[in-house]
Design a protein around this motif. Structure first.
Motif, PDB file in Angstrom:
ATOM      1  N   PRO A 263       0.830  -1.212   0.000  1.00  9.84           N
ATOM      2  CA  PRO A 263       0.000   0.000   0.000  1.00  9.84           C
ATOM      3  C   PRO A 263       0.858   1.253   0.000  1.00  9.84           C
ATOM      4  O   PRO A 263       1.936   1.276   0.584  1.00  9.84           O
ATOM      5  CB  PRO A 263      -0.809  -0.138   1.296  1.00  9.84           C
ATOM      6  N   ASP A 264       0.369   2.269  -0.670  1.00 13.09           N
ATOM      7  CA  ASP A 264       1.039   3.566  -0.675  1.00 13.09           C
ATOM      8  C   ASP A 264       0.390   4.438   0.396  1.00 13.09           C
ATOM      9  O   ASP A 264      -0.830   4.434   0.554  1.00 13.09           O
ATOM     10  CB  ASP A 264       0.886   4.215  -2.056  1.00 13.09           C
ATOM     11  N   GLU A 265       1.212   5.185   1.126  1.00 14.86           N
ATOM     12  CA  GLU A 265       0.656   6.093   2.136  1.00 14.86           C
ATOM     13  C   GLU A 265      -0.222   7.159   1.493  1.00 14.86           C
ATOM     14  O   GLU A 265      -1.165   7.655   2.102  1.00 14.86           O
ATOM     15  CB  GLU A 265       1.787   6.784   2.904  1.00 14.86           C
ATOM     16  N   GLU A 266       0.105   7.529   0.272  1.00 13.99           N
ATOM     17  CA  GLU A 266      -0.589   8.622  -0.407  1.00 13.99           C
ATOM     18  C   GLU A 266      -1.669   8.085  -1.349  1.00 13.99           C
ATOM     19  O   GLU A 266      -1.593   6.948  -1.815  1.00 13.99           O
ATOM     20  CB  GLU A 266       0.422   9.487  -1.159  1.00 13.99           C
ATOM     21  N   SER A 267      -2.659   8.910  -1.612  1.00 10.72           N
ATOM     22  CA  SER A 267      -3.793   8.542  -2.460  1.00 10.72           C
ATOM     23  C   SER A 267      -4.094   9.682  -3.420  1.00 10.72           C
ATOM     24  O   SER A 267      -3.510  10.764  -3.339  1.00 10.72           O
ATOM     25  CB  SER A 267      -5.031   8.247  -1.594  1.00 10.72           C
ATOM     26  N   TYR A 268      -5.033   9.434  -4.343  1.00 13.09           N
ATOM     27  CA  TYR A 268      -5.501  10.479  -5.255  1.00 13.09           C
ATOM     28  C   TYR A 268      -6.764  11.102  -4.676  1.00 13.09           C
ATOM     29  O   TYR A 268      -7.709  10.396  -4.300  1.00 13.09           O
ATOM     30  CB  TYR A 268      -5.777   9.892  -6.640  1.00 13.09           C
ATOM     31  N   TRP A 269      -6.772  12.439  -4.638  1.00 11.69           N
ATOM     32  CA  TRP A 269      -7.862  13.177  -4.000  1.00 11.69           C
ATOM     33  C   TRP A 269      -8.431  14.228  -4.946  1.00 11.69           C
ATOM     34  O   TRP A 269      -7.683  14.899  -5.666  1.00 11.69           O
ATOM     35  CB  TRP A 269      -7.363  13.885  -2.745  1.00 11.69           C
ATOM     36  N   LEU A 270      -9.734  14.382  -4.899  1.00 11.66           N
ATOM     37  CA  LEU A 270     -10.401  15.506  -5.546  1.00 11.66           C
ATOM     38  C   LEU A 270     -10.446  16.633  -4.528  1.00 11.66           C
ATOM     39  O   LEU A 270     -10.885  16.420  -3.386  1.00 11.66           O
ATOM     40  CB  LEU A 270     -11.816  15.092  -5.959  1.00 11.66           C
ATOM     41  N   VAL A 271      -9.968  17.806  -4.899  1.00  6.92           N
ATOM     42  CA  VAL A 271      -9.882  18.924  -3.961  1.00  6.92           C
ATOM     43  C   VAL A 271     -10.455  20.184  -4.595  1.00  6.92           C
ATOM     44  O   VAL A 271     -10.286  20.425  -5.800  1.00  6.92           O
ATOM     45  CB  VAL A 271      -8.418  19.179  -3.512  1.00  6.92           C
ATOM     46  N   TYR A 272     -11.132  20.987  -3.780  1.00 14.01           N
ATOM     47  CA  TYR A 272     -11.682  22.244  -4.297  1.00 14.01           C
ATOM     48  C   TYR A 272     -11.970  23.171  -3.129  1.00 14.01           C
ATOM     49  O   TYR A 272     -12.243  22.729  -2.009  1.00 14.01           O
ATOM     50  CB  TYR A 272     -12.954  21.998  -5.114  1.00 14.01           C
ATOM     51  N   PRO A 273     -11.897  24.487  -3.363  1.00 13.04           N
ATOM     52  CA  PRO A 273     -12.157  25.446  -2.286  1.00 13.04           C
ATOM     53  C   PRO A 273     -13.652  25.563  -2.031  1.00 13.04           C
ATOM     54  O   PRO A 273     -14.479  25.223  -2.882  1.00 13.04           O
ATOM     55  CB  PRO A 273     -11.581  26.753  -2.846  1.00 13.04           C
ATOM     56  N   GLU A 274     -13.982  26.063  -0.869  1.00 12.36           N
ATOM     57  CA  GLU A 274     -15.391  26.224  -0.503  1.00 12.36           C
ATOM     58  C   GLU A 274     -16.153  27.048  -1.526  1.00 12.36           C
ATOM     59  O   GLU A 274     -17.304  26.770  -1.838  1.00 12.36           O
ATOM     60  CB  GLU A 274     -15.455  26.907   0.877  1.00 12.36           C
ATOM     61  N   ARG A 275     -15.461  28.059  -2.073  1.00 14.22           N
ATOM     62  CA  ARG A 275     -16.134  28.958  -3.025  1.00 14.22           C
ATOM     63  C   ARG A 275     -16.565  28.251  -4.301  1.00 14.22           C
ATOM     64  O   ARG A 275     -17.433  28.744  -5.028  1.00 14.22           O
ATOM     65  CB  ARG A 275     -15.217  30.127  -3.376  1.00 14.22           C
TER      66      ARG A 275
END
Length: 311
Positions: A263-275
């Motif tokens: 397993p990798d410690e890191e993953s793929y994430w979808l990120v976006y600001p509140e705005r």
């Protein structure tokens, strides 16, 4: 005008954050990566410079004279870059600007964008491939895909994929005189590394190989996509995950050598600001990419792209 000789911007960003915080751990939190990744980037910068930038005493770090001279220059430069990008001009309201980790963009996202264009022909998609963590407050990026631990205080985060590592190579690389029947047999082939040689050492140790110090050599690539491209070209054996290697595995350019994976410690994430959360164009992209991620999870669960793995 003479060309500029610059070190890795990722390494400079790691140094600037660590020096500003006085802590590798806090820099890792800001950048959304591991402490080891920050340490590796700074060590590579020091080796290229030929001089130390930090005095390391136990858990504490203190800038050397060279490091103290470099910090304000870099902080001002990054601030100026951020301000310049923010002032680059107003974007068309119909455009959707997406910051994407480069390997993910090249090996996963662009292969599927046709579906998005057909479903949303009214949205103009602008991709910004970059390993740097975008400052949503200083840019007009609407949403992004990042690779890391998921700790970004400036953004809402949604996990897309976990990552696991396993060996792959081109079928043409295999030599009948040097069969690969067990992990120890990999010592007869070049190993391709991404960012650090520790990934291979971790996998070999998980596979039960004793003292795999022979693995600490071979080409080192900054991006995973480059290591996989080299592997597909028959240059050696790389560590891959389904997200980045699925297309090459499905089309036979790469084969999986073992079922053993780490397993990798890191993953793929979808990120976006509140705005951005309430914007229809952002919602459209979020819904589409999450659906595509679900389709991949189904395919992976069904054994797609597994190649001819050995246990």
């Amino acid at each position: 005008m003479a060309s500029r000789r610059l070190p890795s911007l990722k390494a400079l960003r790691a140094f600037e954050a660590a020096a500003r915080h006085g802590s590798f751990s806090r820099a890792a939190d800001e950048l959304g990566v591991t402490h080891a990744a920050v340490s590796h980037q700074i060590r590579a910068l020091e080796e290229e410079l030929g001089a130390g930038l930090f005095h390391r005493t136990g858990r504490a770090v203190e800038l050397t004279e060279r490091g103290a001279r470099l910090l304000p220059v870099l902080t001002a430069a990054f601030d100026q870059i951020g301000e310049g990008w923010a002032q680059a001009g107003a974007r068309d309201s119909a455009a959707l600007t997406v910051s994407v980790e480069p390997s993910f963009a090249a090996r996963w996202l662009v292969l599927r964008l046709g579906k998005f264009y057909r479903a949303h022909p009214d949205i103009e998609l602008r991709l910004l491939p970059s390993s740097e963590v975008v400052d949503f407050e200083r840019s007009d990026v609407d949403i992004g895909v990042r690779y890391g631990l998921g700790h970004w205080p400036d953004a809402i985060t949604e996990k897309l994929f976990d990552a696991t590592n396993y060996p792959v190579c081109a079928p043409s690389l295999l030599d009948p005189k040097k069969p690969i029947r067990k992990p120890e047999d990999l010592k007869n082939y070049p190993l391709l590394h991404e960012e650090t040689m520790q990934h291979w050492l971790n996998w070999l140790e998980a596979a039960g190989v004793k003292n795999p110090r022979w693995a600490a050599k071979g080409p080192l690539f900054i991006e995973a996509s480059l290591a996989l491209q080299a592997a597909a070209g028959g240059q050696g054996v790389a560590l891959a995950n389904d997200t980045l290697a699925m297309a090459d595995l499905a089309e036979g350019r790469l084969i999986r050598l073992f079922d053993i994976e780490t397993p990798d410690e890191e993953s793929y994430w979808l990120v976006y600001p509140e705005r951005s959360a309430a914007k229809p164009k952002v919602a459209a992209f979020r819904n589409w990419i999450r659906e595509e991620a679900g389709l991949q999870a189904t395919a992976m669960g069904g054994g797609a792209g597994r190649g001819r793995g050995r246990k």
